[in-house]
Design an enzyme around this catalytic site. Structure first.
Site, PDB file in Angstrom:
ATOM      1  N   ARG A 117    -111.495 -27.657  40.374  1.00 34.30           N
ATOM      2  CA  ARG A 117    -111.739 -26.391  39.652  1.00 34.30           C
ATOM      3  C   ARG A 117    -110.438 -25.806  39.121  1.00 34.30           C
ATOM      4  O   ARG A 117    -109.395 -25.944  39.749  1.00 34.30           O
ATOM      5  CB  ARG A 117    -112.373 -25.352  40.581  1.00 34.30           C
ATOM      6  CG  ARG A 117    -113.814 -25.609  40.886  1.00 34.30           C
ATOM      7  CD  ARG A 117    -114.385 -24.458  41.698  1.00 34.30           C
ATOM      8  NE  ARG A 117    -114.530 -23.244  40.913  1.00 34.30           N
ATOM      9  CZ  ARG A 117    -114.757 -22.049  41.445  1.00 34.30           C
ATOM     10  NH1 ARG A 117    -114.831 -21.897  42.742  1.00 34.30           N
ATOM     11  NH2 ARG A 117    -114.891 -20.994  40.666  1.00 34.30           N
TER      12      ARG A 117
ATOM     13  N   GLY B 235    -119.349 -20.990  32.651  1.00 35.91           N
ATOM     14  CA  GLY B 235    -119.421 -19.638  33.198  1.00 35.91           C
ATOM     15  C   GLY B 235    -118.659 -19.640  34.496  1.00 35.91           C
ATOM     16  O   GLY B 235    -117.549 -20.146  34.569  1.00 35.91           O
ATOM     17  N   GLU B 236    -119.293 -19.132  35.535  1.00 35.23           N
ATOM     18  CA  GLU B 236    -118.665 -19.140  36.858  1.00 35.23           C
ATOM     19  C   GLU B 236    -119.580 -19.935  37.783  1.00 35.23           C
ATOM     20  O   GLU B 236    -120.702 -19.525  38.057  1.00 35.23           O
ATOM     21  CB  GLU B 236    -118.551 -17.696  37.327  1.00 35.23           C
ATOM     22  CG  GLU B 236    -117.218 -17.199  37.810  1.00 35.23           C
ATOM     23  CD  GLU B 236    -116.006 -18.114  37.655  1.00 35.23           C
ATOM     24  OE1 GLU B 236    -115.401 -18.090  36.565  1.00 35.23           O
ATOM     25  OE2 GLU B 236    -115.634 -18.815  38.603  1.00 35.23           O
ATOM     26  N   SER B 237    -119.097 -21.073  38.243  1.00 34.78           N
ATOM     27  CA  SER B 237    -119.962 -21.953  39.034  1.00 34.78           C
ATOM     28  C   SER B 237    -120.440 -21.289  40.328  1.00 34.78           C
ATOM     29  O   SER B 237    -121.586 -21.483  40.742  1.00 34.78           O
ATOM     30  CB  SER B 237    -119.243 -23.265  39.346  1.00 34.78           C
ATOM     31  OG  SER B 237    -117.985 -23.022  39.934  1.00 34.78           O
TER      32      SER B 237
ATOM     33  N   ILE C 294    -111.533 -23.831  28.840  1.00 39.77           N
ATOM     34  CA  ILE C 294    -111.362 -22.457  29.319  1.00 39.77           C
ATOM     35  C   ILE C 294    -111.410 -22.469  30.850  1.00 39.77           C
ATOM     36  O   ILE C 294    -112.462 -22.713  31.434  1.00 39.77           O
ATOM     37  CB  ILE C 294    -112.470 -21.529  28.781  1.00 39.77           C
ATOM     38  CG1 ILE C 294    -112.468 -21.548  27.245  1.00 39.77           C
ATOM     39  CG2 ILE C 294    -112.283 -20.102  29.289  1.00 39.77           C
ATOM     40  CD1 ILE C 294    -113.646 -20.860  26.613  1.00 39.77           C
ATOM     41  N   ARG C 295    -110.296 -22.245  31.467  1.00 41.55           N
ATOM     42  CA  ARG C 295    -110.176 -22.306  32.938  1.00 41.55           C
ATOM     43  C   ARG C 295    -110.994 -23.510  33.465  1.00 41.55           C
ATOM     44  O   ARG C 295    -111.803 -23.400  34.374  1.00 41.55           O
ATOM     45  CB  ARG C 295    -110.650 -20.998  33.588  1.00 41.55           C
ATOM     46  CG  ARG C 295    -109.708 -19.841  33.318  1.00 41.55           C
ATOM     47  CD  ARG C 295    -110.203 -18.537  33.916  1.00 41.55           C
ATOM     48  NE  ARG C 295    -111.503 -18.153  33.381  1.00 41.55           N
ATOM     49  CZ  ARG C 295    -112.643 -18.234  34.036  1.00 41.55           C
ATOM     50  NH1 ARG C 295    -112.680 -18.636  35.274  1.00 41.55           N
ATOM     51  NH2 ARG C 295    -113.766 -17.888  33.466  1.00 41.55           N
TER      52      ARG C 295
ATOM     53  N   CYS D  46    -118.384 -27.574  31.791  1.00 43.18           N
ATOM     54  CA  CYS D  46    -117.410 -26.763  32.528  1.00 43.18           C
ATOM     55  C   CYS D  46    -117.969 -26.323  33.897  1.00 43.18           C
ATOM     56  O   CYS D  46    -118.040 -27.135  34.805  1.00 43.18           O
ATOM     57  CB  CYS D  46    -116.983 -25.598  31.653  1.00 43.18           C
ATOM     58  SG  CYS D  46    -115.403 -24.922  32.122  1.00 43.18           S
TER      59      CYS D  46
ATOM     60  N   HIS E   9    -115.793 -27.256  26.119  1.00 41.78           N
ATOM     61  CA  HIS E   9    -116.940 -26.505  25.592  1.00 41.78           C
ATOM     62  C   HIS E   9    -117.245 -26.883  24.149  1.00 41.78           C
ATOM     63  O   HIS E   9    -116.791 -26.189  23.231  1.00 41.78           O
ATOM     64  CB  HIS E   9    -116.618 -25.002  25.614  1.00 41.78           C
ATOM     65  CG  HIS E   9    -116.541 -24.402  26.966  1.00 41.78           C
ATOM     66  ND1 HIS E   9    -117.607 -23.788  27.569  1.00 41.78           N
ATOM     67  CD2 HIS E   9    -115.515 -24.313  27.833  1.00 41.78           C
ATOM     68  CE1 HIS E   9    -117.247 -23.336  28.769  1.00 41.78           C
ATOM     69  NE2 HIS E   9    -115.978 -23.639  28.949  1.00 41.78           N
TER      70      HIS E   9
ATOM     71  N   GLU F 153    -119.824 -26.325  22.596  1.00 43.70           N
ATOM     72  CA  GLU F 153    -120.656 -25.264  21.993  1.00 43.70           C
ATOM     73  C   GLU F 153    -119.794 -24.201  21.311  1.00 43.70           C
ATOM     74  O   GLU F 153    -120.302 -23.363  20.580  1.00 43.70           O
ATOM     75  CB  GLU F 153    -121.587 -24.650  23.053  1.00 43.70           C
ATOM     76  CG  GLU F 153    -120.968 -23.675  24.041  1.00 43.70           C
ATOM     77  CD  GLU F 153    -120.170 -24.337  25.164  1.00 43.70           C
ATOM     78  OE1 GLU F 153    -119.931 -25.557  25.100  1.00 43.70           O
ATOM     79  OE2 GLU F 153    -119.757 -23.616  26.091  1.00 43.70           O
TER      80      GLU F 153
HETATM   81  N1  GLN Z   1    -113.483 -21.781  36.255  1.00 45.27           N
HETATM   82  C1  GLN Z   1    -114.913 -21.769  36.189  1.00 45.27           C
HETATM   83  C2  GLN Z   1    -115.530 -22.215  37.508  1.00 45.27           C
HETATM   84  O1  GLN Z   1    -114.859 -22.683  38.348  1.00 45.27           O
HETATM   85  C3  GLN Z   1    -115.410 -22.640  35.081  1.00 45.27           C
HETATM   86  C4  GLN Z   1    -114.931 -22.090  33.770  1.00 45.27           C
HETATM   87  C5  GLN Z   1    -115.877 -22.277  32.636  1.00 45.27           C
HETATM   88  O2  GLN Z   1    -117.048 -22.644  32.806  1.00 45.27           O
HETATM   89  N2  GLN Z   1    -115.422 -21.960  31.459  1.00 45.27           N
HETATM   90  O3  GLN Z   1    -116.706 -22.095  37.662  1.00 45.27           O
END
Ligand code: GLN
Length: 193
Positions: A106, A47-49, A133-134, A79, A169, A171
Site C-alpha cells: 500500500r 478510494g480507500e481500501s 494516486i497514493r 488501486c 487509474h 478512468e
Molecule cells: N492508498 C489507498 C489505499 O490504500 C489507495 C489509493 C487509491 O485508490 N487511489 O486504499
C-alpha cells in the site's frame, strides 16, 4: 452485458463514464439487494481500501461478492480495488476479499511520489497513459498471474483468470483501452454482448 460498479466510496463515477462511453450497460452496487439484479462483471474503484473493506462487511456485501468472484465473476480492481482483491498486503495486517494471488504494497511510492503520471507498455494493448494516486504496486505474484505492466520495475497491472487489477487509474485519462480490455474479458467469460 451489464457491468456493476461498486459505489460505496471513491472514484466510481469516473468508471461509469468510461463504461457509458463504451456503450456498456451499468448499474451501481450500494446495498445487498442490488446483488439480486443480474450482472456479468464488477468494477471495484480506487478510494480507500480500509473504508471500502469495512463498508463491504457492514452492508452484508462481503461474503456474496467474494463467493461470486471465486466462482468466476469477471472483476476489475483499480488501486484500492487491487488492495481489496490481494491475498496478501505487505504493510497491512488485514486482508479483504483476498481472491487474487498477489502481494500488494500500500502507498508504495512514498509521500513525495505519492501521485504521478507516466506512460508505459500494457501487454496486449501498447503504450498507455497511467495516473497513480497514493498507489500500491504488486511485489509478488504467483505463477497463475499474468503480469501486464510494469513501471520502474514494479508490477502495476496483472490478470489472474477472471480477475484484472491496475495500480493506476485509467478512468482518469481519456484512453479507453483498459476498460475495453475488461469488457473483452467479460465477453470471453460470459459470451454476452
Ligand atoms: N492508498 C489507498 C489505499 O490504500 C489507495 C489509493 C487509491 O485508490 N487511489 O486504499
Amino acid at each position: 452485458m451489464r457491468v456493476a460498479v461498486l459505489a460505496l466510496q471513491g472514484a466510481f463515477i469516473e468508471h461509469e463514464q468510461k463504461l457509458s462511453q463504451l456503450k456498456v450497460q451499468l448499474f451501481e452496487i450500494r446495498q445487498r439487494r442490488d446483488l439480486d439484479k443480474p450482472f456479468d462483471g464488477l468494477i471495484i474503484p480506487g478510494g480507500e481500501s480500509t473504508v471500502q473493506g469495512k463498508l463491504l462487511h457492514e452492508l452484508g456485501l462481503f461474503e456474496p461478492l467474494k463467493k461470486r468472484i471465486e466462482d468466476g465473476l469477471p472483476v476489475y480492481g483499480t488501486c484500492a480495488g487491487l488492495i481489496l482483491l490481494a491475498k496478501k498486503i505487505e504493510n497491512d495486517e488485514r486482508v479483504h476479499l483476498a481472491t487474487m494471488d498477489i502481494t500488494a504494497v500500500r502507498n508504495a511510492y512514498g509521500r513525495q511520489l505519492g501521485s504521478f503520471h507516466t506512460e508505459a507498455e500494457f501487454k496486449g494493448i501498447g503504450l498507455i497513459p497511467m495516473t497513480f494516486i497514493r498507489a500500491p504496486y504488486m511485489k509478488e505474484v504467483s505463477e497463475e498471474v499474468d503480469v501486464l505492466a510494469r513501471v520502474n520495475g514494479h508490477i502495476v497491472a496483472a490478470r489472474q483468470k477472471n480477475q484484472l487489477v491496475t495500480a493506476f487509474h485509467p478512468e482518469l485519462n481519456d484512453d479507453l483501452s483498459v476498460h475495453q480490455y475488461f469488457v473483452d474479458m467479460i465477453r470471453e467469460t460470459s459470451g454476452r454482448e
